[in-house]
Motif scaffolding. Structure first.
Motif, PDB file in Angstrom:
ATOM      1  N   HIS A  17       3.071   5.844  -3.072  1.00  0.00           N
ATOM      2  CA  HIS A  17       4.180   6.561  -3.709  1.00  0.00           C
ATOM      3  C   HIS A  17       3.939   6.684  -5.211  1.00  0.00           C
ATOM      4  CE1 HIS A  17       7.274   7.423  -0.691  1.00  0.00           C
ATOM      5  NE2 HIS A  17       6.817   6.367  -0.055  1.00  0.00           N
ATOM      6  N   ARG A  18       3.364   5.666  -5.815  1.00  0.00           N
ATOM      7  CA  ARG A  18       3.062   5.721  -7.248  1.00  0.00           C
ATOM      8  C   ARG A  18       1.986   6.766  -7.552  1.00  0.00           C
ATOM      9  NH1 ARG A  18       3.148  -0.737  -8.629  1.00  0.00           N
ATOM     10  NH2 ARG A  18       5.402  -0.913  -8.720  1.00  0.00           N
ATOM     11  N   LEU A  19       1.043   6.939  -6.637  1.00  0.00           N
ATOM     12  CA  LEU A  19       0.022   7.973  -6.829  1.00  0.00           C
ATOM     13  C   LEU A  19       0.633   9.374  -6.773  1.00  0.00           C
ATOM     14  CD1 LEU A  19      -2.909   6.722  -4.557  1.00  0.00           C
ATOM     15  CD2 LEU A  19      -2.918   6.885  -7.058  1.00  0.00           C
ATOM     16  N   ARG A  48       0.833  -1.210   0.000  1.00  0.00           N
ATOM     17  CA  ARG A  48       0.000   0.000   0.000  1.00  0.00           C
ATOM     18  C   ARG A  48       0.867   1.259   0.000  1.00  0.00           C
ATOM     19  NH1 ARG A  48      -3.422   0.348   4.583  1.00  0.00           N
ATOM     20  NH2 ARG A  48      -4.630   1.850   3.405  1.00  0.00           N
ATOM     21  N   LEU A  49       1.979   1.237   0.734  1.00  0.00           N
ATOM     22  CA  LEU A  49       2.901   2.374   0.712  1.00  0.00           C
ATOM     23  C   LEU A  49       3.503   2.552  -0.678  1.00  0.00           C
ATOM     24  CD1 LEU A  49       4.617   1.943   4.168  1.00  0.00           C
ATOM     25  CD2 LEU A  49       3.475   4.024   3.362  1.00  0.00           C
ATOM     26  N   ARG A  50       3.868   1.451  -1.305  1.00  0.00           N
ATOM     27  CA  ARG A  50       4.401   1.522  -2.675  1.00  0.00           C
ATOM     28  C   ARG A  50       3.372   2.131  -3.623  1.00  0.00           C
ATOM     29  NH1 ARG A  50       4.625  -4.001  -5.242  1.00  0.00           N
ATOM     30  NH2 ARG A  50       2.424  -3.486  -5.304  1.00  0.00           N
ATOM     31  N   ALA A  83       6.319  18.973  -8.603  1.00  0.00           N
ATOM     32  CA  ALA A  83       7.407  18.804  -7.622  1.00  0.00           C
ATOM     33  C   ALA A  83       7.047  19.312  -6.225  1.00  0.00           C
ATOM     34  CB  ALA A  83       8.668  19.491  -8.116  1.00  0.00           C
ATOM     35  N   GLN A  84       6.458  20.484  -6.120  1.00  0.00           N
ATOM     36  CA  GLN A  84       6.152  21.045  -4.801  1.00  0.00           C
ATOM     37  C   GLN A  84       5.161  20.159  -4.044  1.00  0.00           C
ATOM     38  OE1 GLN A  84       4.857  25.095  -4.896  1.00  0.00           O
ATOM     39  NE2 GLN A  84       4.519  25.201  -2.709  1.00  0.00           N
ATOM     40  N   ASP A  85       4.109  19.736  -4.703  1.00  0.00           N
ATOM     41  CA  ASP A  85       3.113  18.858  -4.066  1.00  0.00           C
ATOM     42  C   ASP A  85       3.732  17.499  -3.745  1.00  0.00           C
ATOM     43  OD1 ASP A  85       1.048  20.770  -4.297  1.00  0.00           O
ATOM     44  OD2 ASP A  85       0.666  20.137  -6.365  1.00  0.00           O
ATOM     45  N   ARG A  86       4.495  16.966  -4.699  1.00  0.00           N
ATOM     46  CA  ARG A  86       5.104  15.646  -4.540  1.00  0.00           C
ATOM     47  C   ARG A  86       6.031  15.623  -3.330  1.00  0.00           C
ATOM     48  NH1 ARG A  86       7.245  15.191  -9.371  1.00  0.00           N
ATOM     49  NH2 ARG A  86       9.282  15.974  -8.727  1.00  0.00           N
ATOM     50  N   ARG A  87       6.888  16.634  -3.163  1.00  0.00           N
ATOM     51  CA  ARG A  87       7.821  16.652  -2.018  1.00  0.00           C
ATOM     52  C   ARG A  87       7.081  16.624  -0.688  1.00  0.00           C
ATOM     53  NH1 ARG A  87      11.028  20.030  -5.411  1.00  0.00           N
ATOM     54  NH2 ARG A  87       9.923  21.865  -4.704  1.00  0.00           N
ATOM     55  N   ARG A  88       6.039  17.431  -0.582  1.00  0.00           N
ATOM     56  CA  ARG A  88       5.280  17.493   0.678  1.00  0.00           C
ATOM     57  C   ARG A  88       4.628  16.135   0.981  1.00  0.00           C
ATOM     58  NH1 ARG A  88       0.032  18.262   1.148  1.00  0.00           N
ATOM     59  NH2 ARG A  88      -0.170  19.015  -0.993  1.00  0.00           N
ATOM     60  N   LEU A  89       4.031  15.525  -0.023  1.00  0.00           N
ATOM     61  CA  LEU A  89       3.329  14.258   0.181  1.00  0.00           C
ATOM     62  C   LEU A  89       4.303  13.106   0.431  1.00  0.00           C
ATOM     63  CD1 LEU A  89       0.548  14.741  -2.483  1.00  0.00           C
ATOM     64  CD2 LEU A  89       0.295  14.851   0.003  1.00  0.00           C
ATOM     65  N   PHE A 135      -4.174   9.130   5.116  1.00  0.00           N
ATOM     66  CA  PHE A 135      -3.474   9.806   4.017  1.00  0.00           C
ATOM     67  C   PHE A 135      -4.205   9.561   2.701  1.00  0.00           C
ATOM     68  CE2 PHE A 135      -0.549   9.656   0.458  1.00  0.00           C
ATOM     69  CZ  PHE A 135       0.132  10.857   0.573  1.00  0.00           C
ATOM     70  N   LEU A 136      -4.535   8.310   2.434  1.00  0.00           N
ATOM     71  CA  LEU A 136      -5.192   7.973   1.174  1.00  0.00           C
ATOM     72  C   LEU A 136      -6.612   8.525   1.103  1.00  0.00           C
ATOM     73  CD1 LEU A 136      -3.880   4.329   0.757  1.00  0.00           C
ATOM     74  CD2 LEU A 136      -3.213   6.355  -0.572  1.00  0.00           C
ATOM     75  N   ALA A 137      -7.304   8.578   2.233  1.00  0.00           N
ATOM     76  CA  ALA A 137      -8.655   9.138   2.247  1.00  0.00           C
ATOM     77  C   ALA A 137      -8.635  10.632   1.947  1.00  0.00           C
ATOM     78  CB  ALA A 137      -9.315   8.881   3.597  1.00  0.00           C
ATOM     79  N   ASP A 138      -7.575  11.315   2.399  1.00  0.00           N
ATOM     80  CA  ASP A 138      -7.453  12.759   2.187  1.00  0.00           C
ATOM     81  C   ASP A 138      -6.761  13.108   0.870  1.00  0.00           C
ATOM     82  OD1 ASP A 138      -8.649  13.189   4.608  1.00  0.00           O
ATOM     83  OD2 ASP A 138      -6.767  13.561   5.690  1.00  0.00           O
ATOM     84  N   PHE A 139      -6.159  12.112   0.225  1.00  0.00           N
ATOM     85  CA  PHE A 139      -5.379  12.371  -0.987  1.00  0.00           C
ATOM     86  C   PHE A 139      -6.294  12.807  -2.120  1.00  0.00           C
ATOM     87  CE2 PHE A 139      -3.434  11.007  -4.985  1.00  0.00           C
ATOM     88  CZ  PHE A 139      -2.271  11.742  -4.932  1.00  0.00           C
TER      89      PHE A 139
END
Length: 75
Positions: free
Chosen positions: A25-27, A20-22, A33-39, A64-68
């Motif tokens: 990360h794929r999502l 699920r973590l993998r 870049a800015q959003d990706r670094r924070r997440l 995390f996934l529910a709020d993503f």
């Protein structure tokens, strides 16, 4: 000698959490870049927590996934 406490390599709960973590990360990977670094920082915190408390890490990943919500695609 193998300790009799703690997670085992073939622990299905840990395997499911790792997958699920993998996937999380794929999502995050295709995001700007800015959003990706924070997440990714949030996912790394969850990954670190999994070393000590698998159940809590799984709950945090659920949250995390529910709020993503990926940002809307640029057109």
């Amino acid at each position: 000698m193998v300790p009799e406490h703690g997670p085992q390599w073939d622990d299905p709960e840990l395997t499911r959490l790792a997958r699920r973590l993998r996937d999380a990360h794929r999502l995050v990977a295709p995001l700007p870049a800015q959003d990706r670094r924070r997440l990714i920082r949030q996912l790394l915190v969850i990954t670190d927590l999994a070393k000590r408390d698998t159940a809590l890490a799984a709950r945090r990943l659920d949250a995390f996934l529910a709020d993503f919500r990926p940002p809307p695609a640029a057109r």
